[in-house]
Design a protein around this motif. Structure first.
Motif, PDB file in Angstrom:
ATOM      1  N   LEU A 156      -6.618  38.661  29.228  1.00 60.86           N
ATOM      2  CA  LEU A 156      -7.679  38.945  28.269  1.00 60.86           C
ATOM      3  C   LEU A 156      -7.105  39.204  26.885  1.00 60.86           C
ATOM      4  O   LEU A 156      -7.655  38.726  25.874  1.00 60.86           O
ATOM      5  N   ARG A 157      -5.989  39.923  26.832  1.00 60.06           N
ATOM      6  CA  ARG A 157      -5.355  40.203  25.538  1.00 60.06           C
ATOM      7  C   ARG A 157      -4.868  38.923  24.867  1.00 60.06           C
ATOM      8  O   ARG A 157      -4.995  38.769  23.644  1.00 60.06           O
ATOM      9  N   ILE A 158      -4.340  38.008  25.658  1.00 60.84           N
ATOM     10  CA  ILE A 158      -3.900  36.722  25.111  1.00 60.84           C
ATOM     11  C   ILE A 158      -5.094  35.925  24.580  1.00 60.84           C
ATOM     12  O   ILE A 158      -5.024  35.305  23.510  1.00 60.84           O
ATOM     13  N   LEU A 159      -6.214  35.958  25.307  1.00 59.91           N
ATOM     14  CA  LEU A 159      -7.400  35.211  24.891  1.00 59.91           C
ATOM     15  C   LEU A 159      -8.048  35.815  23.648  1.00 59.91           C
ATOM     16  O   LEU A 159      -8.730  35.098  22.896  1.00 59.91           O
TER      17      LEU A 159
ATOM     18  N   ALA B 263     -14.844  43.252  12.227  1.00 60.34           N
ATOM     19  CA  ALA B 263     -14.837  42.574  13.533  1.00 60.34           C
ATOM     20  C   ALA B 263     -13.407  42.290  13.984  1.00 60.34           C
ATOM     21  O   ALA B 263     -13.069  42.470  15.161  1.00 60.34           O
ATOM     22  N   ALA B 264     -12.566  41.843  13.043  1.00 57.52           N
ATOM     23  CA  ALA B 264     -11.165  41.574  13.385  1.00 57.52           C
ATOM     24  C   ALA B 264     -10.456  42.853  13.812  1.00 57.52           C
ATOM     25  O   ALA B 264      -9.646  42.850  14.752  1.00 57.52           O
ATOM     26  N   THR B 265     -10.765  43.957  13.138  1.00 59.69           N
ATOM     27  CA  THR B 265     -10.153  45.237  13.491  1.00 59.69           C
ATOM     28  C   THR B 265     -10.570  45.678  14.886  1.00 59.69           C
ATOM     29  O   THR B 265      -9.745  46.176  15.666  1.00 59.69           O
ATOM     30  N   VAL B 266     -11.844  45.496  15.228  1.00 61.18           N
ATOM     31  CA  VAL B 266     -12.339  45.871  16.558  1.00 61.18           C
ATOM     32  C   VAL B 266     -11.645  45.035  17.639  1.00 61.18           C
ATOM     33  O   VAL B 266     -11.208  45.570  18.667  1.00 61.18           O
ATOM     34  N   LEU B 267     -11.520  43.733  17.402  1.00 64.01           N
ATOM     35  CA  LEU B 267     -10.851  42.866  18.374  1.00 64.01           C
ATOM     36  C   LEU B 267      -9.388  43.258  18.543  1.00 64.01           C
ATOM     37  O   LEU B 267      -8.868  43.299  19.661  1.00 64.01           O
ATOM     38  N   PHE B 268      -8.738  43.562  17.428  1.00 63.35           N
ATOM     39  CA  PHE B 268      -7.338  43.994  17.504  1.00 63.35           C
ATOM     40  C   PHE B 268      -7.234  45.309  18.266  1.00 63.35           C
ATOM     41  O   PHE B 268      -6.321  45.482  19.100  1.00 63.35           O
ATOM     42  N   GLY B 269      -8.149  46.235  18.014  1.00 61.80           N
ATOM     43  CA  GLY B 269      -8.128  47.524  18.703  1.00 61.80           C
ATOM     44  C   GLY B 269      -8.341  47.388  20.195  1.00 61.80           C
ATOM     45  O   GLY B 269      -7.648  48.035  20.998  1.00 61.80           O
ATOM     46  N   VAL B 270      -9.272  46.524  20.591  1.00 59.70           N
ATOM     47  CA  VAL B 270      -9.533  46.299  22.019  1.00 59.70           C
ATOM     48  C   VAL B 270      -8.294  45.724  22.696  1.00 59.70           C
ATOM     49  O   VAL B 270      -7.897  46.159  23.786  1.00 59.70           O
ATOM     50  N   ALA B 271      -7.667  44.741  22.036  1.00 61.68           N
ATOM     51  CA  ALA B 271      -6.464  44.132  22.606  1.00 61.68           C
ATOM     52  C   ALA B 271      -5.332  45.147  22.714  1.00 61.68           C
ATOM     53  O   ALA B 271      -4.601  45.175  23.712  1.00 61.68           O
ATOM     54  N   ALA B 272      -5.173  45.985  21.700  1.00 64.94           N
ATOM     55  CA  ALA B 272      -4.115  46.995  21.719  1.00 64.94           C
ATOM     56  C   ALA B 272      -4.347  48.019  22.832  1.00 64.94           C
ATOM     57  O   ALA B 272      -3.393  48.478  23.475  1.00 64.94           O
ATOM     58  N   VAL B 273      -5.594  48.377  23.078  1.00 67.02           N
ATOM     59  CA  VAL B 273      -5.906  49.333  24.141  1.00 67.02           C
ATOM     60  C   VAL B 273      -5.604  48.735  25.510  1.00 67.02           C
ATOM     61  O   VAL B 273      -5.100  49.427  26.408  1.00 67.02           O
ATOM     62  N   THR B 274      -5.911  47.447  25.692  1.00 64.74           N
ATOM     63  CA  THR B 274      -5.605  46.822  26.988  1.00 64.74           C
ATOM     64  C   THR B 274      -4.105  46.814  27.256  1.00 64.74           C
ATOM     65  O   THR B 274      -3.686  46.864  28.414  1.00 64.74           O
ATOM     66  N   ASP B 275      -3.307  46.748  26.188  1.00 65.41           N
ATOM     67  CA  ASP B 275      -1.852  46.796  26.361  1.00 65.41           C
ATOM     68  C   ASP B 275      -1.434  48.108  26.999  1.00 65.41           C
ATOM     69  O   ASP B 275      -0.542  48.150  27.858  1.00 65.41           O
ATOM     70  N   ARG B 276      -2.073  49.180  26.587  1.00 67.96           N
ATOM     71  CA  ARG B 276      -1.766  50.498  27.146  1.00 67.96           C
ATOM     72  C   ARG B 276      -2.268  50.633  28.585  1.00 67.96           C
ATOM     73  O   ARG B 276      -1.566  51.143  29.462  1.00 67.96           O
ATOM     74  N   ILE B 277      -3.477  50.122  28.824  1.00 65.57           N
ATOM     75  CA  ILE B 277      -4.113  50.323  30.124  1.00 65.57           C
ATOM     76  C   ILE B 277      -3.455  49.486  31.213  1.00 65.57           C
ATOM     77  O   ILE B 277      -3.214  49.984  32.319  1.00 65.57           O
ATOM     78  N   ASP B 278      -3.162  48.207  30.914  1.00 63.96           N
ATOM     79  CA  ASP B 278      -2.649  47.348  31.985  1.00 63.96           C
ATOM     80  C   ASP B 278      -1.295  47.812  32.496  1.00 63.96           C
ATOM     81  O   ASP B 278      -1.003  47.734  33.687  1.00 63.96           O
ATOM     82  N   GLY B 279      -0.453  48.348  31.596  1.00 63.23           N
ATOM     83  CA  GLY B 279       0.836  48.871  32.031  1.00 63.23           C
ATOM     84  C   GLY B 279       0.688  50.083  32.934  1.00 63.23           C
ATOM     85  O   GLY B 279       1.385  50.214  33.947  1.00 63.23           O
ATOM     86  N   GLN B 280      -0.235  50.979  32.575  1.00 62.39           N
ATOM     87  CA  GLN B 280      -0.462  52.166  33.395  1.00 62.39           C
ATOM     88  C   GLN B 280      -1.010  51.799  34.774  1.00 62.39           C
ATOM     89  O   GLN B 280      -0.588  52.349  35.797  1.00 62.39           O
ATOM     90  N   LEU B 281      -1.943  50.856  34.812  1.00 62.29           N
ATOM     91  CA  LEU B 281      -2.515  50.434  36.093  1.00 62.29           C
ATOM     92  C   LEU B 281      -1.463  49.768  36.974  1.00 62.29           C
ATOM     93  O   LEU B 281      -1.412  50.014  38.187  1.00 62.29           O
ATOM     94  N   ALA B 282      -0.628  48.926  36.361  1.00 61.40           N
ATOM     95  CA  ALA B 282       0.393  48.218  37.133  1.00 61.40           C
ATOM     96  C   ALA B 282       1.367  49.188  37.779  1.00 61.40           C
ATOM     97  O   ALA B 282       1.748  49.027  38.942  1.00 61.40           O
ATOM     98  N   ARG B 283       1.771  50.214  37.029  1.00 66.73           N
ATOM     99  CA  ARG B 283       2.734  51.187  37.571  1.00 66.73           C
ATOM    100  C   ARG B 283       2.079  52.125  38.575  1.00 66.73           C
ATOM    101  O   ARG B 283       2.681  52.462  39.598  1.00 66.73           O
ATOM    102  N   LYS B 284       0.852  52.544  38.302  1.00 63.54           N
ATOM    103  CA  LYS B 284       0.196  53.536  39.160  1.00 63.54           C
ATOM    104  C   LYS B 284      -0.189  52.957  40.516  1.00 63.54           C
ATOM    105  O   LYS B 284      -0.046  53.623  41.550  1.00 63.54           O
ATOM    106  N   TYR B 285      -0.667  51.726  40.528  1.00 67.34           N
ATOM    107  CA  TYR B 285      -1.173  51.137  41.766  1.00 67.34           C
ATOM    108  C   TYR B 285      -0.253  50.052  42.333  1.00 67.34           C
ATOM    109  O   TYR B 285      -0.661  49.309  43.232  1.00 67.34           O
ATOM    110  N   GLY B 286       0.973  49.963  41.830  1.00 69.30           N
ATOM    111  CA  GLY B 286       1.926  49.005  42.368  1.00 69.30           C
ATOM    112  C   GLY B 286       1.494  47.564  42.178  1.00 69.30           C
ATOM    113  O   GLY B 286       1.621  46.749  43.098  1.00 69.30           O
ATOM    114  N   LEU B 287       0.983  47.238  40.983  1.00 74.03           N
ATOM    115  CA  LEU B 287       0.487  45.893  40.705  1.00 74.03           C
ATOM    116  C   LEU B 287       1.458  45.091  39.845  1.00 74.03           C
ATOM    117  O   LEU B 287       1.059  44.155  39.151  1.00 74.03           O
ATOM    118  N   VAL B 288       2.724  45.462  39.887  1.00 75.37           N
ATOM    119  CA  VAL B 288       3.734  44.767  39.085  1.00 75.37           C
ATOM    120  C   VAL B 288       4.034  43.406  39.720  1.00 75.37           C
ATOM    121  O   VAL B 288       4.334  43.317  40.914  1.00 75.37           O
TER     122      VAL B 288
END
Length: 219
Positions: free
Chosen positions: A47-50, A72-97
């Protein structure tokens, strides 16, 4: 004879019970199931890549300085930046690496940060030297990791995470249609991001040199 037979039967029963107890006491090894490729962490990375091309379209829309499109560009950048934080935490917490995540996650990060910096410089809102320094550092660190990957992995340290956070904050402020003190604050944050970029880049060089010329790490 009957007594001896009873004793032998009793011995066999006791032996069977002992073996059963031994088997039950031995911990069973459960093979971990394979991590599915389409898990929530990888979905957020994709999603972040898209979001990157959508972000660029919004950034350059209407000449690049329209208030609505910049928000609008700022909102899109913010959403993408937040997913960067979330996906790493989910991968480590639930063994999704996964191998895909290890490859796609840094690509998504560099695509987002790099496109934002280049876009701001192309619009005249950010000096090109800042963009070149940050992009050169990211490319250099990637090449360093590839050069020493057979001897070990250079982990992302706290400095690198702080660098990414400050970069994202600085870009977010500079994307907004601000002026005066707010614009100066964004530029100041960007200078801090450049300093962290250079410092953490040098740290990666030191770590790569230690791996390259030091003893081979064995797992």
């Amino acid at each position: 004879m009957s007594v001896q037979s009873d004793d032998m039967d009793s011995a066999w029963v006791d032996t069977g019970r002992a073996r059963a107890n031994l088997v039950s006491a031995t911990p069973r090894t459960v093979e971990p199931s394979a991590v599915p490729l389409m898990n929530i962490a990888n979905i957020l990375t994709v999603l972040r890549i898209l979001i990157v091309p959508l972000f660029l379209l919004a950034l350059f829309a209407a000449g690049g300085h329209d208030t609505g499109w910049r928000i609008a560009a700022t909102v899109l950048f913010g959403v993408a930046a937040v997913t960067d934080r979330i996906d790493g935490q989910l991968a480590r917490k639930y063994g999704l690496v996964t191998d895909f995540g290890k490859l796609a996650d840094p690509i998504a990060d560099k695509a987002l940060i790099g496109s934002a910096l280049i876009g701001l410089s192309a619009l005249g809102d950010l000096a090109w030297w800042i963009t070149l320094v940050i992009c050169a550092r990211e490319i250099g660190v990637t090449l360093l990791r590839l050069a020493v990957v057979r001897r070990g992995v250079i982990p992302a340290g706290r400095g690198g995470k702080l660098k990414t956070l400050v970069q994202s904050l600085a870009i977010g402020v500079m994307l907004l249609p601000l002026s005066g003190a707010f614009q100066s604050a964004g530029l100041l944050l960007m200078y801090v991001a450049v300093a962290l970029t250079v410092i953490t880049g040098l740290d990666y060089v030191v770590q790569a040199a230690r791996l390259r010329f030091g003893p081979v790490r064995r797992s």
